[in-house]
Design an enzyme around this catalytic site. Structure first.
Site, PDB file in Angstrom:
ATOM      1  N   HIS A 172     -12.576 -24.971  97.645  1.00  0.00           N
ATOM      2  CA  HIS A 172     -13.259 -23.675  97.666  1.00  0.00           C
ATOM      3  C   HIS A 172     -12.957 -22.903  96.402  1.00  0.00           C
ATOM      4  O   HIS A 172     -11.867 -23.033  95.821  1.00  0.00           O
ATOM      5  CB  HIS A 172     -12.809 -22.816  98.857  1.00  0.00           C
ATOM      6  CG  HIS A 172     -13.495 -23.138 100.126  1.00  0.00           C
ATOM      7  ND1 HIS A 172     -14.831 -22.881 100.345  1.00  0.00           N
ATOM      8  CD2 HIS A 172     -13.040 -23.692 101.268  1.00  0.00           C
ATOM      9  CE1 HIS A 172     -15.154 -23.266 101.572  1.00  0.00           C
ATOM     10  NE2 HIS A 172     -14.085 -23.771 102.153  1.00  0.00           N
ATOM     11  N   HIS A 190     -12.599 -22.073 106.928  1.00  0.00           N
ATOM     12  CA  HIS A 190     -11.171 -22.064 107.245  1.00  0.00           C
ATOM     13  C   HIS A 190     -10.626 -20.635 107.177  1.00  0.00           C
ATOM     14  O   HIS A 190      -9.838 -20.223 108.030  1.00  0.00           O
ATOM     15  CB  HIS A 190     -10.390 -22.947 106.265  1.00  0.00           C
ATOM     16  CG  HIS A 190     -10.398 -24.388 106.606  1.00  0.00           C
ATOM     17  ND1 HIS A 190     -11.514 -25.188 106.464  1.00  0.00           N
ATOM     18  CD2 HIS A 190      -9.411 -25.198 107.067  1.00  0.00           C
ATOM     19  CE1 HIS A 190     -11.217 -26.426 106.817  1.00  0.00           C
ATOM     20  NE2 HIS A 190      -9.949 -26.459 107.208  1.00  0.00           N
TER      21      HIS A 190
END
Length: 188
Positions: free
Chosen positions: A143, A95
């Site tokens: 993450h 991302h």
């Protein structure tokens, strides 16, 4: 891991839902759709070089990020948000790298296609949105912060290569078109 564990109790559910809306901008499906739409728009505008540069930048990151993930094979954080889970490896954040490439290339296109007054706002908006997408990945607990930083780094490197390649192609095209007299190039 310590940062994520410490954060769990301090980020309200409503804030997590807001981060989810931001993270959708960096989803693979969103970036693929954006890639196709921008490529088509550039082709309609007869900007084939920019269309090719845009497409190669997006596709290149689409190949680079999964390759890096398989090189490092880092597991994701163990405390995912209960209504959002992610599969696959964690490092670097796709991302984050995708957001840097897409937003950075959009800002570059703005510099190339829009009046000068839009240049700085385009770069500020691009940087702000890319940063927000990366931060959302940490707040959503999918993450580690280092994953996001690595995604920013790989995205920035690929963005730099992409823009430099487009500019080099433009320079070479201008040089080929420049009239020459007795082996000396004339400038306009």
């Amino acid at each position: 891991e310590a940062f994520i564990v410490a954060m769990i109790d301090h980020v309200p559910e409503l804030a997590l839902r807001a981060f989810y809306l931001i993270t959708v901008v960096g989803n693979r499906e969103t970036l693929i759709t954006l890639g196709v739409v921008v490529t088509a728009a550039l082709l309609v505008l007869r900007r084939r070089g920019l269309a090719l540069g845009w497409a190669l930048a997006m596709l290149g990151n689409g190949a680079l990020n999964p390759t890096l993930k398989h090189v490092f094979e880092r597991a994701r954080p163990i405390h995912p948000t209960h209504w959002l889970t992610e599969d696959g490896f964690s490092f670097p954040s796709g991302h984050s790298s995708g957001a840097v490439i897409a937003m950075g290339m959009l800002a570059y296109l703005a510099v190339r296609l829009l009046p000068r007054r839009w240049h700085v706002p385009a770069w500020i908006a691009a940087a702000g949105l890319a940063f927000s997408i990366g931060a959302s990945r940490v707040f959503l607990r999918v993450h580690f912060p280092s994953d996001v930083l690595a995604g920013f780094a790989s995205g920035t490197a690929w963005l730099t290569i992409s823009i430099a390649s487009i500019e080099l192609a433009r320079w070479a095209k201008r040089r080929r078109r420049a009239p020459q007299v007795s082996g000396v190039e004339l400038t306009r």
